[in-house]
Structure formats: structure tokens, C-alpha cells
Design a protein around this motif. Structure first.
Motif, PDB file in Angstrom:
ATOM      1  N   GLY A  79      47.448  34.631  -2.877  1.00  0.00           N
ATOM      2  CA  GLY A  79      46.297  33.924  -2.151  1.00  0.00           C
ATOM      3  C   GLY A  79      46.444  32.498  -2.340  1.00  0.00           C
ATOM      4  O   GLY A  79      47.395  31.686  -2.619  1.00  0.00           O
ATOM      5  N   LYS A  80      45.173  31.857  -2.258  1.00  0.00           N
ATOM      6  CA  LYS A  80      45.216  30.389  -2.406  1.00  0.00           C
ATOM      7  C   LYS A  80      45.139  30.007  -3.764  1.00  0.00           C
ATOM      8  O   LYS A  80      45.012  30.544  -4.797  1.00  0.00           O
ATOM      9  CB  LYS A  80      43.374  30.103  -1.920  1.00  0.00           C
ATOM     10  CG  LYS A  80      42.998  28.597  -1.960  1.00  0.00           C
ATOM     11  CD  LYS A  80      41.595  28.548  -1.907  1.00  0.00           C
ATOM     12  CE  LYS A  80      41.415  26.986  -1.822  1.00  0.00           C
ATOM     13  NZ  LYS A  80      39.802  26.607  -1.446  1.00  0.00           N
ATOM     14  N   THR A  81      45.901  28.665  -3.994  1.00  0.00           N
ATOM     15  CA  THR A  81      45.966  28.069  -5.119  1.00  0.00           C
ATOM     16  C   THR A  81      44.934  27.059  -5.048  1.00  0.00           C
ATOM     17  O   THR A  81      44.883  26.280  -3.857  1.00  0.00           O
ATOM     18  CB  THR A  81      47.295  27.845  -5.297  1.00  0.00           C
ATOM     19  OG1 THR A  81      47.920  26.865  -4.301  1.00  0.00           O
ATOM     20  CG2 THR A  81      48.399  28.758  -5.559  1.00  0.00           C
ATOM     21  N   HIS A  82      44.453  26.539  -6.191  1.00  0.00           N
ATOM     22  CA  HIS A  82      43.519  25.379  -6.181  1.00  0.00           C
ATOM     23  C   HIS A  82      44.087  23.980  -5.781  1.00  0.00           C
ATOM     24  O   HIS A  82      43.670  23.073  -5.121  1.00  0.00           O
ATOM     25  CB  HIS A  82      42.862  25.512  -7.647  1.00  0.00           C
ATOM     26  CG  HIS A  82      41.977  24.510  -7.671  1.00  0.00           C
ATOM     27  ND1 HIS A  82      40.691  24.515  -6.896  1.00  0.00           N
ATOM     28  CD2 HIS A  82      41.610  23.260  -8.380  1.00  0.00           C
ATOM     29  CE1 HIS A  82      39.790  23.595  -7.261  1.00  0.00           C
ATOM     30  NE2 HIS A  82      40.310  22.793  -8.100  1.00  0.00           N
ATOM     31  N   LYS A  83      45.427  23.900  -6.242  1.00  0.00           N
ATOM     32  CA  LYS A  83      46.080  22.636  -5.952  1.00  0.00           C
ATOM     33  C   LYS A  83      47.533  23.058  -5.481  1.00  0.00           C
ATOM     34  O   LYS A  83      48.034  24.004  -5.863  1.00  0.00           O
ATOM     35  CB  LYS A  83      46.449  21.771  -7.246  1.00  0.00           C
ATOM     36  CG  LYS A  83      44.888  21.235  -7.719  1.00  0.00           C
ATOM     37  CD  LYS A  83      44.661  19.889  -6.792  1.00  0.00           C
ATOM     38  CE  LYS A  83      43.333  19.474  -7.344  1.00  0.00           C
ATOM     39  NZ  LYS A  83      43.342  18.864  -8.752  1.00  0.00           N
ATOM     40  N   HIS A  84      48.491  22.318  -4.760  1.00  0.00           N
ATOM     41  CA  HIS A  84      49.497  22.682  -3.999  1.00  0.00           C
ATOM     42  C   HIS A  84      50.650  22.161  -5.179  1.00  0.00           C
ATOM     43  O   HIS A  84      51.907  22.670  -4.924  1.00  0.00           O
ATOM     44  CB  HIS A  84      49.909  21.830  -3.055  1.00  0.00           C
ATOM     45  CG  HIS A  84      48.945  22.111  -1.642  1.00  0.00           C
ATOM     46  ND1 HIS A  84      48.932  23.228  -1.153  1.00  0.00           N
ATOM     47  CD2 HIS A  84      47.889  21.395  -1.156  1.00  0.00           C
ATOM     48  CE1 HIS A  84      48.236  23.331  -0.188  1.00  0.00           C
ATOM     49  NE2 HIS A  84      47.424  22.082  -0.097  1.00  0.00           N
ATOM     50  N   GLN A  85      50.573  21.447  -6.260  1.00  0.00           N
ATOM     51  CA  GLN A  85      51.323  21.150  -7.326  1.00  0.00           C
ATOM     52  C   GLN A  85      50.975  21.484  -8.629  1.00  0.00           C
ATOM     53  O   GLN A  85      49.954  21.871  -8.870  1.00  0.00           O
ATOM     54  CB  GLN A  85      51.674  19.726  -7.188  1.00  0.00           C
ATOM     55  CG  GLN A  85      50.680  18.692  -7.679  1.00  0.00           C
ATOM     56  CD  GLN A  85      49.385  18.523  -6.764  1.00  0.00           C
ATOM     57  OE1 GLN A  85      49.693  18.588  -5.668  1.00  0.00           O
ATOM     58  NE2 GLN A  85      48.384  17.978  -7.210  1.00  0.00           N
ATOM     59  N   ILE A  86      51.950  21.574  -9.413  1.00  0.00           N
ATOM     60  CA  ILE A  86      51.860  21.693 -10.917  1.00  0.00           C
ATOM     61  C   ILE A  86      50.802  20.732 -11.537  1.00  0.00           C
ATOM     62  O   ILE A  86      50.800  19.587 -11.013  1.00  0.00           O
ATOM     63  CB  ILE A  86      53.074  21.797 -11.736  1.00  0.00           C
ATOM     64  CG1 ILE A  86      53.997  22.908 -11.312  1.00  0.00           C
ATOM     65  CG2 ILE A  86      52.751  22.142 -13.223  1.00  0.00           C
ATOM     66  CD1 ILE A  86      55.264  22.544 -11.900  1.00  0.00           C
ATOM     67  N   GLU A  87      49.900  20.936 -12.470  1.00  0.00           N
ATOM     68  CA  GLU A  87      48.735  20.213 -12.815  1.00  0.00           C
ATOM     69  C   GLU A  87      49.335  19.992 -14.468  1.00  0.00           C
ATOM     70  O   GLU A  87      50.153  20.753 -14.906  1.00  0.00           O
ATOM     71  CB  GLU A  87      47.523  20.542 -12.823  1.00  0.00           C
ATOM     72  CG  GLU A  87      47.139  20.805 -11.305  1.00  0.00           C
ATOM     73  CD  GLU A  87      45.606  21.189 -11.343  1.00  0.00           C
ATOM     74  OE1 GLU A  87      44.836  20.356 -11.590  1.00  0.00           O
ATOM     75  OE2 GLU A  87      45.421  22.419 -10.859  1.00  0.00           O
ATOM     76  N   ARG A  88      48.904  18.799 -15.017  1.00  0.00           N
ATOM     77  CA  ARG A  88      49.162  18.553 -16.214  1.00  0.00           C
ATOM     78  C   ARG A  88      48.059  18.189 -17.135  1.00  0.00           C
ATOM     79  O   ARG A  88      47.266  17.417 -16.468  1.00  0.00           O
ATOM     80  CB  ARG A  88      50.266  17.329 -16.403  1.00  0.00           C
ATOM     81  CG  ARG A  88      51.674  17.440 -15.499  1.00  0.00           C
ATOM     82  CD  ARG A  88      52.260  16.095 -15.694  1.00  0.00           C
ATOM     83  NE  ARG A  88      53.571  16.489 -14.798  1.00  0.00           N
ATOM     84  CZ  ARG A  88      54.604  17.315 -15.097  1.00  0.00           C
ATOM     85  NH1 ARG A  88      54.824  17.796 -16.432  1.00  0.00           N
ATOM     86  NH2 ARG A  88      55.730  17.298 -14.300  1.00  0.00           N
ATOM     87  N   ALA A  89      47.824  18.709 -18.526  1.00  0.00           N
ATOM     88  CA  ALA A  89      46.711  18.660 -19.154  1.00  0.00           C
ATOM     89  C   ALA A  89      46.930  18.598 -20.506  1.00  0.00           C
ATOM     90  O   ALA A  89      48.175  19.118 -20.987  1.00  0.00           O
ATOM     91  CB  ALA A  89      45.487  19.640 -18.906  1.00  0.00           C
TER      92      ALA A  89
END
Length: 440
Positions: free
Chosen positions: A304-314
Motif C-alpha cells: 500500500g501507500k508509504t508515507h515517504k518515498h525514501q528511508i527516514e533517519r531519526a
């Protein structure tokens, strides 16, 4: 014969022993980690003929559902008893004499009592025998250990959805489904960091994964936002800022630093060496984290849909293990009514877990640690994986990363030339024939 070896600082309240984990280190020593509901007074002593290590917890008791661990390392068995009213005794049956070393690690209201069992007689450690490559990677085809951390739990409900669904319940259900699918794979084995509704401090979560000798750590969450329309899954890895702060914390703890460099104890003169070794370990771990997370994100896009197109960093605390590749998967927004309903649906959770397993499998099919089931089948597990083109990548670089010919990628994607666009998703063919023996 009996030698008193340690007495903790006094604590007023009684503690429950919730579990014991035994881990054999590469140098032949054994570590026993006792999960306590709170810090406790304890005394530790050894007995000979036969060799035993005795631990007395003042005012201690066993928690409900306590199970003795299986034998491991120098520990051949574990027994519990009550030497006096209100106290708890834990007896480690040993295969030989040991020199114990212990410490209490506080984690919020709870605590861990770590007891290291160093081999040797008369206080001298046994010299470790020379090790072969076979000793290091193993003689068989071990399974990859995948640690699954269900976010929140116990007194921490996490985010709450519009119909009062708790994140802690969603994540536990998702973690159990993910574990079932991982265990169905012939080359992987799941380790649940949290298998019931219980609160576990953040640092303890990745420590448990390290003690289980995990090859990968996956923390499962359900996102929240003030905007109820926010939707889609996300995959996070540790930020550089988080890695730097964790490195400082580990280097400040001499025993942790020693643990990272194979048990070698580093004194003040070796701080530069420790920093270099830790930096190398972290960099390698973060590279693997990035690669596995990329595969998982690509697979999730098929659900399904992903919130962002790339990996996020936190700077998530649970991702800070310096030597276990780690990622955090936000499976969707529980604050979105539609996604709350989907996350509550077992069929949807099964699809979501299947995508995560696919991403993990895609990575280890071509980048497996030596001595594993996957490594023994390197290049024979056919099929394909997905690659999301990032800024600065060329088709040649992508082919080199995945270890396949450029013309194979060109053919699989029906490309007329070698031009690729940022954000484009490419199918990467894997070597070999059908994925025989692997569940979908």
C-alpha cells in the motif's frame, strides 16, 4: 568451599526475578543476565565439588511464568530455592570453576543483574584455545536470528486510535505475525523482544537483541499525527547524531567498550583504539541497516501507500545498538481511521508482515553472514528484488551494489538505455532458479 564475592548496595523493596538469559561469548566465558522488577540486595559465592555459583537475592521471589533457561556455555543447569523466608536463591550448576564478575544495570524502575562467568581456577582466566575459521562461522548452516520488538507495552499504551485501539496491542499482534512468518522460513528464526503486554525500557530492548546474538533488529510501531489524514508506512534507521551520542555512552562504559571489541578490556590509554574500533563497528552496522531498510521499504510499497518515498533517519533509542543492524517500521497511522481499521485486521497484518519478511529475505539472499543457511545458498535463490533509485546513482553503480550484470537489470526493466531517474523503482533479478523451499 565458599568465597563471598559481592554484595550490592541496599534497596528497600523486594524484587521479582522475571527471567534469566544465558549467552556464551566467543572467548569461552558465559554471561548470565537476570531480569529483575527492581534493583535488589544480592550476594554471590562459588562452591566446589561439584562446581556451582550461588546467587542469593534478599527479599526476592520468582515472577509468575518464570522458566529456567536452557543450558549454555559453562552453565549446565539452573535451580531456584528459598534459603530463608522471603529470600530467593538461584544456583547455577557449572561444567567447571569460574571467576564471577557482577553488576546491576538500572533501566527505569526495573533492573538487570549481569553476572559474567570467567573460566579458570584460583581467579586466573583460562587461556582461550586457538580458533579456526570454522570455529568462528560455525560448522553447520545456522539460522539468521531476527529480533522483533513490539513497540510500547504495559503501562505505556503508545498512540491511541479514533476507536480506542492501542498502539501497544497493534504492535504486539503485528510482531507475532511477523515472527510466525520468519519462523516459517528455513533460514531464519525469530526472537520476540516483547511477547506479552509488558513494559520494557528502551535501552533494554536492543540489549536483549544483542544478548540473543541477533543478526537484525526490527522495531514495530504504528505512527500518530494531529492530521488524521496522514497515512502510509515508514521505515527509519538511526541518524548520525544518534549514533554519535550512543558511541560516547558506550565508550564511557569500559565494560561495554570491551564487549564490542571481543572481550578485550581497554584501559585509559586505549581510548583512541576503542573509539576507532567502535567507529568501524558502527559504520558497518549502519550500512547494513540502510541496505536492509531499503529492501523492506521497497517491499512495503507493494502492500500500500508509504508515507515517504525514501528511508527516514531519526535518533530513536531502540536503534542505537552499535553492532546489530536495526530499523524501525511504522506500519501505518493509527490516528487515521482507515489505517486503524486496516492495522486491526489480521489479514492486512499478514500482508504487511509478509512484505517485511520479503525485504529481509531479499537482502540476505545476496548479503548473508558466513555460516548461515542463506550463505550456503548464495547465488542459488532466484527471483527478484526492488531497488528505489536515489540521487547520484547510475545503472552501473546499482548493478555493482546488487552483484548482477547491467544487461540483466536492463532486460528485467525493459530499458532502452542506461538512463535511470531518481525515485524510479527497478526490478533487480537475482541469480539462480526458483526460490525453492522459501514460503511466500
Amino acid at each position: 568451599m565458599c568465597a563471598l564475592l559481592g554484595l550490592a548496595a541496599p534497596y528497600a523493596q523486594a524484587a521479582q526475578l522475571r527471567g534469566v538469559t544465558l549467552v556464551e561469548a566467543e572467548d569461552g566465558s558465559t554471561r548470565a543476565v537476570l531480569d529483575l522488577s527492581k534493583p535488589a540486595d544480592y550476594k554471590l559465592f562459588t562452591l566446589a565439588n561439584p562446581d556451582r555459583l550461588v546467587l542469593d537475592l534478599s527479599g526476592g521471589s520468582l515472577a509468575g511464568g518464570f522458566r529456567a533457561p536452557s543450558p549454555n556455555g559453562v552453565v549446565s543447569g539452573l535451580r531456584t530455592g528459598k534459603p530463608s523466608e522471603g529470600d530467593l536463591r538461584v544456583v547455577f550448576d557449572l561444567a567447571g570453576s569460574v571467576q564471577p564478575r557482577s553488576r546491576i544495570e538500572r533501566e527505569g524502575d526495573s533492573a538487570r543483574l549481569v553476572v559474567e562467568l570467567l573460566g579458570g581456577k584460583g581467579g586466573a582466566a583460562k587461556a582461550a584455545p586457538a580458533r579456526t575459521i570454522e570455529d568462528v562461522i560455525g560448522r553447520g548452516e545456522r539460522k539468521l536470528i531476527i529480533a522483533i520488538d513490539a513497540g510500547h507495552g504495559g503501562k505505556d499504551p503508545g498512540a491511541i486510535g479514533p476507536t480506542r485501539k492501542f498502539e501497544k496491542d497493534i504492535t504486539l499482534a503485528m510482531a507475532r505475525e511477523l515472527a510466525a512468518q520468519i519462523d516459517a522460513d528455513p533460514g531464519m528464526q525469530a526472537f520476540l523482544v516483547r511477547d506479552r503486554d509488558v513494559f520494557i525500557p528502551l535501552h533494554e530492548r536492543y540489549q536483549r537483541a544483542r544478548e540473543a546474538q541477533a543478526d537484525l533488529f526490527i522495531s514495530i510501531h504504528a505512527d500518530a499525527a494531529h492530521n488524521k489524514a496522514a497515512a502510509g508506512a515508514s521505515v527509519y534507521v538511526l541518524s548520525l547524531r544518534g549514533a554519535s551520542s550512543e558511541a560516547a555512552r558506550w565508550l564511557a562504559d569500559q565494560e561495554n567498550a570491551a564487549d564490542l571489541v571481543g572481550g578485550v578490556e581497554l584501559d585509559a590509554r586505549d581510548k583512541n583504539l576503542a573509539a576507532v574500533l567502535l567507529d568501524l563497528s558502527q559504520n558497518a552496522t549502519m550500512r547494513v541497516s540502510d541496505d536492509v531498510a531499503g529492501e523492506v521499504l521497497a517491499a512495503l510499497k507493494g502492500v500500500g501507500k508509504t508515507h515517504k518515498h525514501q528511508i527516514e533517519r531519526a535518533n530513536f533509542v531502540v536503534l542505537r545498538s552499535p553492532d546489530v543492524p536495526s530499523m524501525l517500521v511504522e506500519t501505518g497511522f493509527i490516528t487515521n481511521p482507515g489505517e486503524e481499521a486496516r492495522l486491526s485486521d489480521p489479514a492486512y497484518r499478514k500482508r504487511m508482515a509478509g512484505a517485511i519478511v520479503t525485504g529481509v529475505r531479499n537482502y540476505f539472499s545476496v548479503q548473508a553472514p558466513p555460516g548461515t543457511w542463506y550463505a550456503a545458498r548464495q547465488g542459488t535463490l532466484g527471483g527478484s528484488r526492488q531497488h528505489l533509485v536515489s540521487r547520484g546513482e547510475t545503472l552501473t553503480l546499482i548493478a555493482q551494489r546488487h552483484g548482477v550484470p547491467v544487461n540483466s537489470i536492463r532486460a528485467a526493466n525493459k530499458l532502452k538505455d542506461d538512463t535511470v531517474r531518481v525515485g524510479e523503482r527497478l526490478t533487480i533479478p537475482l541469480a539462480g532458479g526458483a526460490m525453492a523451499g522459501l514460503p511466500e
